[in-house]
Design an enzyme around this catalytic site. Structure first.
Site, PDB file in Angstrom:
ATOM      1  N   HIS A 138       0.847  -1.317   0.086  1.00 20.26           N
ATOM      2  CA  HIS A 138      -0.219   0.054   0.504  1.00 20.26           C
ATOM      3  C   HIS A 138       0.944   1.402   0.302  1.00 20.26           C
ATOM      4  CE1 HIS A 138      -2.587   3.311   2.196  1.00 20.26           C
ATOM      5  NE2 HIS A 138      -3.537   2.089   1.537  1.00 20.26           N
ATOM      6  N   ASP A 215       3.291  -3.875   7.726  1.00 18.53           N
ATOM      7  CA  ASP A 215       2.226  -2.978   7.585  1.00 18.53           C
ATOM      8  C   ASP A 215       0.840  -4.478   7.275  1.00 18.53           C
ATOM      9  OD1 ASP A 215      -0.257  -1.865   6.671  1.00 18.53           O
ATOM     10  OD2 ASP A 215       0.530  -1.586   4.936  1.00 18.53           O
ATOM     11  N   GLN A 218      -4.193  -4.898   6.716  1.00 13.67           N
ATOM     12  CA  GLN A 218      -4.771  -5.783   6.681  1.00 13.67           C
ATOM     13  C   GLN A 218      -4.905  -7.148   7.087  1.00 13.67           C
ATOM     14  OE1 GLN A 218      -7.958  -4.965   4.453  1.00 13.67           O
ATOM     15  NE2 GLN A 218      -7.325  -3.471   3.540  1.00 13.67           N
ATOM     16  N   LYS A 241     -10.116  -0.643  10.953  1.00  8.78           N
ATOM     17  CA  LYS A 241     -10.279  -1.781   9.736  1.00  8.78           C
ATOM     18  C   LYS A 241     -10.259  -3.285  10.389  1.00  8.78           C
ATOM     19  CE  LYS A 241      -7.233   0.284   6.443  1.00  8.78           C
ATOM     20  NZ  LYS A 241      -8.369   0.112   5.302  1.00  8.78           N
ATOM     21  N   CYS A 379      -5.004   2.867  -3.424  1.00  3.24           N
ATOM     22  CA  CYS A 379      -3.423   3.249  -2.599  1.00  3.24           C
ATOM     23  C   CYS A 379      -2.594   1.916  -3.373  1.00  3.24           C
ATOM     24  CB  CYS A 379      -3.562   3.541  -1.439  1.00  3.24           C
ATOM     25  SG  CYS A 379      -4.435   4.463  -0.626  1.00  3.24           S
TER      26      CYS A 379
END
Lengths: 421, 147
Positions: A138, A215, A218, A241, A379
């Site tokens: 991302h 990261d 997700q 999220k 993104c």
């Protein structure tokens, strides 16, 4: 239906399939019509909805307990501080971090990564040093490193992905060299759904003595994370999220690394002493939390993690995998559809394009059918470039999605074909 | 709202078979337009005939609204003066954004874009070509007088 409540409390039912109908009732936003049709929400990878316990926890705090934290001797300030720090402990347990000193509240994943780039990277990196990322990141795990490279003369290296959207692990290893200072990878690709082999990447990083940042924006919603078992140095994620509110996120950092980093932002709360001759810093994690924090956000996030644990992280993941398998079959059977991202191990994200129809048109038409999906580059422009598409349509699934939602999506995609046929 | 208000036959036709698609050699005015939200990219090239747009082409990829709008625009602006182009741009902008819009003039086929105003997320798709053509004309500067 009449017999359902009795069954629901029986021990047999407790071991039975995930009760999505019951879960759906926890999410008031789902109970509405859009464009005259019952809402089907398939955009949780962009932002998930909030269950009532999260909304209630936040409302309760705002209604009864709000004051500034870490400051007052008065009762409300104590309550606010307890709730805020309680949320930190909640996050620690969720990640299995060793200590709450390793849990820094930030605005979201993006801020967490920028914090590491500026407070860890900027004082350390020299011209020619390398930051290793992957092709499926991302923008939030690309641009902070490009900014850091611009400031320090470091270089961003990119490990390739294959045509299914899987990371080429051998290529990643070959890119680790004497100049590699940090490896920064997604846990799960937001555009493709690919789940990265974090355990193996962490082992590579460890073998080469390079810190690893993950990261997890997700990742957290779709499976259990154990930062210690995996051997992760930095892990970043966002509240919104994972069924929590926007404006709150977490940076987990191994204590030894955080302790060695200078503050990122200066202000109140992050200091021990201030004088015009100089200031000294507060302990971890508050050293990285300048200014009044997002107290209600942290409380909402804590409630969201409680909620997810109550449903069962593994049960939710299994439910989402069923939906993904169903959706993969059903959507790829629609004539003209091509899936983008077909990795063997995926989280609940289904990206696709339709021949002769731009994803933006798909998005508008399925919205008119009551189905909310995301369209665009997500993104992740390098991913779009890698697959030779300007954009994709993306359906993503969460604990509250029902197999019927996929039927509605497929019917809406047939409507797209009708309009553009 | 009905989908066919947005995707009218004229729009679908111009999306399927865009008019004036391509690039002019030796253009007097050109510009690139980009809509980062959806990844639409457009290139507009024009050949000027004094103060008039002698010829115009567009090239690029985008959604149906974006492609059809560009195609319709090229048909509508060929032969127009700069002032006429700007007046038409304003009229189309009003058509795309103002509710209860009463057209001050007959927009011809461009009126087919009227459904876009019910879809705020799509207004940029329809207006990208106009902004790009406007930028091309601005960049080309005032026409050089040949007299």
């Amino acid at each position: 239906m009449n017999a359902a409540p009795a069954n629901r409390d029986s021990p047999i039912h407790a071991r039975a399939a995930f009760d999505v109908e019951r879960v759906r009732r926890d999410f008031p936003v789902l109970d509405q019509q859009v464009h005259g049709r019952p809402l089907v929400y398939l955009d949780s990878a962009a932002s998930s909805q909030r269950p009532r316990p999260v909304l209630d926890a936040m409302a309760h705090y705002e209604t009864h307990d709000h004051a500034n934290v870490h400051r007052g001797v008065h009762l409300l300030s104590q309550r606010a501080t307890e709730a805020f720090e309680g949320a930190r402990e909640r996050v620690r347990r969720f990640l299995n971090a060793a200590s709450t000193r390793e849990i820094v509240f930030v605005r979201g994943t993006t801020e967490a990564i920028n914090l590491v780039a500026q407070a860890w990277g900027r004082p350390r990196l020299a011209p020619g040093d390398e930051i290793l990322i992957t092709w499926l990141e991302h923008h939030a795990n690309i641009v902070p490193w490009q900014l850091l490279a611009g400031q320090t003369g470091a270089v961003v290296k990119v490990a390739p992905i294959d045509d299914r959207g899987e990371l080429d692990l051998d290529a990643l290893e070959r890119l680790i060299g004497p100049k590699t200072r940090l490896i920064a990878v997604a846990h799960v690709s937001n555009a493709l759904g690919t789940v990265l082999p974090i355990g193996r990447i962490a082992a590579l990083a460890r073998a080469h003595g390079v810190p690893l940042l993950v990261d997890g924006a997700q990742g957290v919603p779709h499976g259990r994370i154990d930062v210690r078992a995996l051997g992760i140095d930095f892990y970043a994620f966002s509240g919104h999220k994972v069924y929590g509110p926007t404006g709150i996120g977490v940076l987990y950092g191994r204590e030894a690394l955080l302790a060695d980093m200078p503050p990122w932002q200066g202000g109140g709360d992050m200091i021990r002493t201030v004088s015009f001759a100089g200031s000294t810093w507060n302990e971890l994690p508050w050293k990285f939390e300048a200014g009044t924090p997002n107290i209600v956000g942290a409380i909402g996030l804590g409630a969201a993690l409680d909620y997810l644990e109550r449903l069962g992280v593994e049960a939710v993941a299994a439910h989402e995998q069923q939906l993904l398998a169903l959706a993969t079959r059903a959507v790829s059977a629609v004539p003209g559809v091509r899936l983008i991202g077909t990795a063997a191990h995926k989280a609940a994200v289904l990206s696709f394009v339709m021949e002769g129809t731009h994803p933006h048109d798909i998005g508008t038409i399925v919205d008119m059918e009551g189905v909310a999906i995301r369209t665009g580059h997500h993104c992740a422009m390098p991913v779009m470039e890698r697959f030779g598409v300007p954009a994709t349509a993306r359906a993503s699934f969460a604990c509250y999605n029902h197999p019927h939602d996929i039927e509605r999506l497929v019917a809406a995609l047939h409507k797209v074909r009708e309009v553009f046929g | 709202m009905d989908l066919r208000d947005l995707y009218r036959d004229v729009i679908l036709d111009h999306n399927r078979q865009p008019r004036n698609f391509g690039r002019l050699d030796a253009a007097d005015a050109e510009a690139d337009g980009h809509n980062p939200l959806c990844g639409d990219r457009l290139h507009i090239s024009m050949r000027m005939d004094g103060d008039r747009i002698g010829d115009v082409r567009f090239e690029g990829q985008g959604c149906a609204i974006s492609v059809a709008s560009a195609s319709l625009m090229t048909e509508a602006i060929r032969g127009r003066t700069r002032a006429e182009f700007e007046a038409l741009f304003s009229a189309v902008h009003a058509l795309l954004t103002e509710h209860d819009h009463v057209p001050g003039r007959d927009l011809g086929k461009l009126a087919a874009l009227g459904g876009v105003r019910e879809y705020p997320a799509r207004v940029k798709c329809a207006s990208l070509c106009w902004h790009t053509a406007h930028a091309a004309l601005e960049r080309a500067g005032a026409p050089v007088s040949t007299e």
